[in-house]
Design a protein around this motif. Structure first.
Motif, PDB file in Angstrom:
ATOM      1  N   LEU A 120      48.604  45.381  -1.149  1.00 33.83           N
ATOM      2  CA  LEU A 120      48.002  46.690  -0.901  1.00 33.83           C
ATOM      3  C   LEU A 120      46.847  46.562   0.083  1.00 33.83           C
ATOM      4  CD1 LEU A 120      47.979  49.692  -1.629  1.00 33.83           C
ATOM      5  CD2 LEU A 120      46.447  49.132  -3.511  1.00 33.83           C
ATOM      6  N   LEU A 121      46.015  45.565  -0.129  1.00 31.06           N
ATOM      7  CA  LEU A 121      44.884  45.330   0.766  1.00 31.06           C
ATOM      8  C   LEU A 121      45.370  45.002   2.177  1.00 31.06           C
ATOM      9  CD1 LEU A 121      41.672  43.548  -0.075  1.00 31.06           C
ATOM     10  CD2 LEU A 121      42.903  42.775   1.916  1.00 31.06           C
ATOM     11  N   LEU A 122      46.379  44.149   2.274  1.00 33.07           N
ATOM     12  CA  LEU A 122      46.913  43.778   3.587  1.00 33.07           C
ATOM     13  C   LEU A 122      47.587  44.949   4.286  1.00 33.07           C
ATOM     14  CD1 LEU A 122      48.310  40.223   2.846  1.00 33.07           C
ATOM     15  CD2 LEU A 122      46.415  40.806   4.363  1.00 33.07           C
ATOM     16  N   SER A 123      48.155  45.886   3.511  1.00 31.46           N
ATOM     17  CA  SER A 123      48.798  47.039   4.140  1.00 31.46           C
ATOM     18  C   SER A 123      47.773  47.958   4.797  1.00 31.46           C
ATOM     19  CB  SER A 123      49.655  47.811   3.140  1.00 31.46           C
ATOM     20  OG  SER A 123      48.862  48.448   2.185  1.00 31.46           O
ATOM     21  N   TYR A 124      46.526  47.899   4.374  1.00 31.82           N
ATOM     22  CA  TYR A 124      45.455  48.619   5.060  1.00 31.82           C
ATOM     23  C   TYR A 124      44.841  47.768   6.178  1.00 31.82           C
ATOM     24  CZ  TYR A 124      45.381  52.218   1.450  1.00 31.82           C
ATOM     25  OH  TYR A 124      45.714  53.240   0.615  1.00 31.82           O
ATOM     26  N   LEU A 125      44.741  46.478   5.940  1.00 32.16           N
ATOM     27  CA  LEU A 125      44.066  45.602   6.891  1.00 32.16           C
ATOM     28  C   LEU A 125      44.867  45.396   8.178  1.00 32.16           C
ATOM     29  CD1 LEU A 125      41.540  43.890   7.303  1.00 32.16           C
ATOM     30  CD2 LEU A 125      42.742  41.975   6.238  1.00 32.16           C
ATOM     31  N   VAL A 126      46.190  45.347   8.082  1.00 31.19           N
ATOM     32  CA  VAL A 126      47.012  45.111   9.274  1.00 31.19           C
ATOM     33  C   VAL A 126      46.830  46.224  10.313  1.00 31.19           C
ATOM     34  CG1 VAL A 126      49.393  44.946  10.121  1.00 31.19           C
ATOM     35  CG2 VAL A 126      48.670  43.576   8.169  1.00 31.19           C
ATOM     36  N   PRO A 127      46.952  47.527   9.956  1.00 29.35           N
ATOM     37  CA  PRO A 127      46.737  48.544  10.995  1.00 29.35           C
ATOM     38  C   PRO A 127      45.311  48.569  11.530  1.00 29.35           C
ATOM     39  CG  PRO A 127      47.503  49.578   8.954  1.00 29.35           C
ATOM     40  CD  PRO A 127      47.405  48.128   8.705  1.00 29.35           C
ATOM     41  N   VAL A 128      44.340  48.268  10.658  1.00 32.76           N
ATOM     42  CA  VAL A 128      42.945  48.229  11.113  1.00 32.76           C
ATOM     43  C   VAL A 128      42.757  47.117  12.132  1.00 32.76           C
ATOM     44  CG1 VAL A 128      40.593  47.707  10.353  1.00 32.76           C
ATOM     45  CG2 VAL A 128      41.961  49.340   9.084  1.00 32.76           C
ATOM     46  N   ASN A 129      43.354  45.963  11.878  1.00 31.18           N
ATOM     47  CA  ASN A 129      43.248  44.859  12.823  1.00 31.18           C
ATOM     48  C   ASN A 129      43.976  45.159  14.130  1.00 31.18           C
ATOM     49  OD1 ASN A 129      41.606  43.233  11.288  1.00 31.18           O
ATOM     50  ND2 ASN A 129      43.276  42.035  10.414  1.00 31.18           N
ATOM     51  N   ILE A 130      45.112  45.842  14.040  1.00 32.34           N
ATOM     52  CA  ILE A 130      45.831  46.213  15.263  1.00 32.34           C
ATOM     53  C   ILE A 130      44.966  47.154  16.104  1.00 32.34           C
ATOM     54  CG2 ILE A 130      47.818  47.473  16.178  1.00 32.34           C
ATOM     55  CD1 ILE A 130      49.422  46.412  13.768  1.00 32.34           C
ATOM     56  N   LEU A 131      44.315  48.112  15.459  1.00 33.58           N
ATOM     57  CA  LEU A 131      43.446  49.032  16.191  1.00 33.58           C
ATOM     58  C   LEU A 131      42.255  48.307  16.807  1.00 33.58           C
ATOM     59  CD1 LEU A 131      43.505  52.111  13.812  1.00 33.58           C
ATOM     60  CD2 LEU A 131      44.365  52.011  16.149  1.00 33.58           C
ATOM     61  N   ALA A 132      41.849  47.208  16.195  1.00 31.39           N
ATOM     62  CA  ALA A 132      40.757  46.404  16.749  1.00 31.39           C
ATOM     63  C   ALA A 132      41.252  45.461  17.842  1.00 31.39           C
ATOM     64  CB  ALA A 132      40.073  45.608  15.648  1.00 31.39           C
ATOM     65  N   GLY A 133      42.571  45.454  18.085  1.00 31.87           N
ATOM     66  CA  GLY A 133      43.127  44.609  19.137  1.00 31.87           C
ATOM     67  C   GLY A 133      43.574  43.246  18.647  1.00 31.87           C
ATOM     68  N   GLN A 134      43.691  43.055  17.348  1.00 27.99           N
ATOM     69  CA  GLN A 134      44.078  41.776  16.779  1.00 27.99           C
ATOM     70  C   GLN A 134      45.400  41.939  16.038  1.00 27.99           C
ATOM     71  OE1 GLN A 134      40.819  41.046  14.180  1.00 27.99           O
ATOM     72  NE2 GLN A 134      39.372  40.669  15.820  1.00 27.99           N
ATOM     73  N   CYS A 135      46.495  41.788  16.743  1.00 30.84           N
ATOM     74  CA  CYS A 135      47.810  41.908  16.105  1.00 30.84           C
ATOM     75  C   CYS A 135      48.090  40.651  15.287  1.00 30.84           C
ATOM     76  CB  CYS A 135      48.902  42.075  17.159  1.00 30.84           C
ATOM     77  SG  CYS A 135      49.029  43.741  17.802  1.00 30.84           S
ATOM     78  N   PRO A 136      48.591  40.826  14.070  1.00 31.57           N
ATOM     79  CA  PRO A 136      48.941  39.642  13.283  1.00 31.57           C
ATOM     80  C   PRO A 136      50.170  38.970  13.866  1.00 31.57           C
ATOM     81  CG  PRO A 136      49.623  41.617  12.143  1.00 31.57           C
ATOM     82  CD  PRO A 136      48.851  42.058  13.355  1.00 31.57           C
ATOM     83  N   SER A 137      50.258  37.676  13.680  1.00 32.54           N
ATOM     84  CA  SER A 137      51.426  36.960  14.187  1.00 32.54           C
ATOM     85  C   SER A 137      52.628  37.276  13.313  1.00 32.54           C
ATOM     86  CB  SER A 137      51.165  35.455  14.203  1.00 32.54           C
ATOM     87  OG  SER A 137      51.047  34.975  12.882  1.00 32.54           O
ATOM     88  N   LEU A 138      53.799  37.133  13.898  1.00 27.62           N
ATOM     89  CA  LEU A 138      55.019  37.409  13.147  1.00 27.62           C
ATOM     90  C   LEU A 138      55.243  36.357  12.063  1.00 27.62           C
ATOM     91  CD1 LEU A 138      57.346  38.562  16.064  1.00 27.62           C
ATOM     92  CD2 LEU A 138      56.149  39.969  14.395  1.00 27.62           C
ATOM     93  N   THR A 139      54.719  35.140  12.268  1.00 27.73           N
ATOM     94  CA  THR A 139      54.838  34.104  11.234  1.00 27.73           C
ATOM     95  C   THR A 139      53.975  34.447  10.027  1.00 27.73           C
ATOM     96  OG1 THR A 139      53.140  32.774  12.329  1.00 27.73           O
ATOM     97  CG2 THR A 139      55.431  32.251  12.832  1.00 27.73           C
TER      98      THR A 139
END
Length: 175
Positions: A52-71
């Motif tokens: 649940l926490l990661l489902s919020y953190l991933v879009p926030v990081n993308i908006l900050a310009g930090q896309c998570p790696s696919l791995t």
């Protein structure tokens, strides 16, 4: 606190709070088979809270310009199913694919209350596309809007017009 900041569109604060909360989760350790049922239940609840926490953190990081790696996303199959194609489209600047993924998973994003934040990630996808166009161009100081329009059409958005391109470029300049 991070989720409240997320809902208030304070993504910088949400990123800090959610990252702090993620750092408090214990590392994943293999558990012996002789565990009690209550321990397994606690581990399951902790894992669901982490997702649940990661489902919020991933879009926030993308908006900050930090896309998570696919791995990294592959470690969590639910997050990979939720964000994998989206992150890949953003990284490659495939605007049409981003729109298709967003449309196909709209119901799931709305259920998780992250649709608006994920929709805002479209500007990051557009930025990556414009960056690729800029690198291809021979003129290093100027970028023609017609070239951007051509790139957007090639990237899969056939219903876009010059007014929308001007608006998106103005938003990029503003950001």
């Amino acid at each position: 606190m991070g989720v409240l900041a997320f809902y208030d569109d304070q993504y910088k604060q949400a990123q800090q709070d959610l990252s702090f909360a993620l750092s408090l989760f214990p590392p994943e350790l293999p558990r012996p088979d002789s565990e009690s049922q209550s321990r397994r239940l606690l581990d399951t609840v902790a894992f669901k809270n982490k997702l649940l926490l990661l489902s919020y953190l991933v879009p926030v990081n993308i908006l900050a310009g930090q896309c998570p790696s696919l791995t990294l996303l592959a470690q969590y199959p639910f997050l990979d199913r939720l964000f994998g194609q989206l992150v890949d489209a953003i990284g490659k600047g495939q605007l049409g694919r981003f729109d298709l993924v967003l449309d196909s998973q709209r119901k799931l994003f709305i259920q998780r209350d992250i649709y608006l934040a994920v929709e805002r990630c479209r500007i990051i996808c557009f930025r990556n596309l414009v960056r690729r166009v800029f690198l291809i161009r021979e003129k290093k100081t100027r970028l023609e809007l017609h070239d951007v329009l051509t790139a957007v059409v090639v990237a899969g958005c056939t219903t876009v017009d010059m007014d929308e391109i001007e608006c998106m470029v103005a938003n990029l300049i503003d950001k």
